[in-house]
Design a protein around this motif. Structure first.
Motif, short mmCIF file in Angstrom:
data_model
loop_
_atom_site.label_atom_id
_atom_site.label_comp_id
_atom_site.label_asym_id
_atom_site.label_seq_id
_atom_site.Cartn_x
_atom_site.Cartn_y
_atom_site.Cartn_z
N SER A 85 0.83 -1.20 0.00
CA SER A 85 0.00 0.00 0.00
C SER A 85 0.87 1.25 0.00
O SER A 85 1.92 1.31 0.65
CB SER A 85 -0.95 0.02 1.20
OG SER A 85 -0.24 -0.06 2.41
N PRO A 96 -8.30 4.88 -4.76
CA PRO A 96 -9.34 5.68 -4.11
C PRO A 96 -10.24 6.33 -5.15
O PRO A 96 -9.78 6.63 -6.26
CB PRO A 96 -8.53 6.72 -3.31
CG PRO A 96 -7.22 6.84 -4.03
CD PRO A 96 -6.95 5.46 -4.58
N ASN A 113 -2.93 5.56 -0.24
CA ASN A 113 -4.31 5.10 -0.38
C ASN A 113 -4.55 4.18 -1.58
O ASN A 113 -5.69 3.86 -1.90
CB ASN A 113 -5.28 6.29 -0.46
CG ASN A 113 -5.26 7.13 0.80
OD1 ASN A 113 -5.24 6.59 1.90
ND2 ASN A 113 -5.27 8.44 0.65
#
Length: 244
Positions: free
Chosen positions: A111, A129, A114
């Motif tokens: 990750s 996102p 985001n």
């Protein structure tokens, strides 16, 4: 030229240098303010693209270890202000011939800002996102016909390890080791129901429906599906995974 003229010329030259320096400094500031966000965005995109390529390699390495082509594999990933984590939050339940078996499948996730890329049950997913999701590479689950008989193969590659994570800017080593393999095949035609618990449930739903399963129920974290009148083969391969 009088002394006054010489003084005026010196002052004019000094002012000129100051103005030139101010213009250069202002130009550099404008370039920095306008260009740095674009440069940073490009760096972030390249880092995430590199992680995606690494996860395709990871998928291949996991398969080689799972299918006992090699007992151990090691993959190094550069974090670049990101995080790599392992978890046991995903699972699959398979119901057939009076058997109800639940297997923890686990997950490996990278990750950054985001965005995330994950390895789960033999497949690779990307998330952006606010809620975009893509199945980058499909798992070893197949349906078809052999001599006009429905055949279903469910290949499960389970990530076996502790909930763990490493973050920062260094290089993380992902160690993979073959643990065990199991296989089961029904003696005849049966009805198969599966339930997958996963943060990628919407994409699992799309995949299962596409290969011929009938969707019974779905949500953001779970999908259940049925395939009737089929011979079923389940192969489960457990791979020990450790971060260091």
């Amino acid at each position: 030229m009088t002394q006054q003229d010489r003084n005026n010329a010196a002052v004019s030259e000094t002012v000129g240098y100051i103005l030139l320096l101010a213009i250069v400094t202002l130009s550099m500031g404008v370039i920095y303010i306008a260009g740095y966000p674009a440069l940073q965005s490009n760096i972030d995109a390249n880092a995430f693209e590199s992680a995606e390529q690494n996860f395709i390699v990871l998928q291949s390495n996991m398969e080689r270890v799972a299918f006992d082509q090699t007992p151990v594999k090691v993959l190094k990933l550069k974090l670049q202000s990101s995080e790599l984590a392992t978890s046991n939050r995903s699972s699959i339940t398979i119901d057939y011939d009076g058997n109800n078996k639940t297997y923890t499948t686990g997950e490996i996730e990278y990750s950054r800002d985001n965005k995330a890329i994950s390895y789960e049950m033999g497949s690779v997913f990307k998330r952006y996102p606010p809620s975009s999701m893509v199945m980058v590479s499909e798992p070893k689950i197949y349906t078809g016909k052999v001599n006009n008989v429905n055949v279903t193969t469910i290949g499960i590659v389970s990530v076996n390890g502790n909930d763990d994570f490493i973050s920062g800017n260094g290089i993380v080593t992902l160690n993979m080791k073959n643990n065990a393999s199991y296989m089961d095949t029904t003696s005849g035609i049966t009805d198969v129901k599966i339930q997958i618990n996963s943060t990628h449930a919407p994409k699992w739903e799309e995949f299962l429906e596409e290969i011929g399963f009938d969707i019974i129920f779905s949500s953001s974290s779970m999908v259940s599906a049925m395939r009737n009148d089929t011979i079923l083969t389940i192969s489960r391969h457990v791979v020990d995974v450790e971060l260091s």
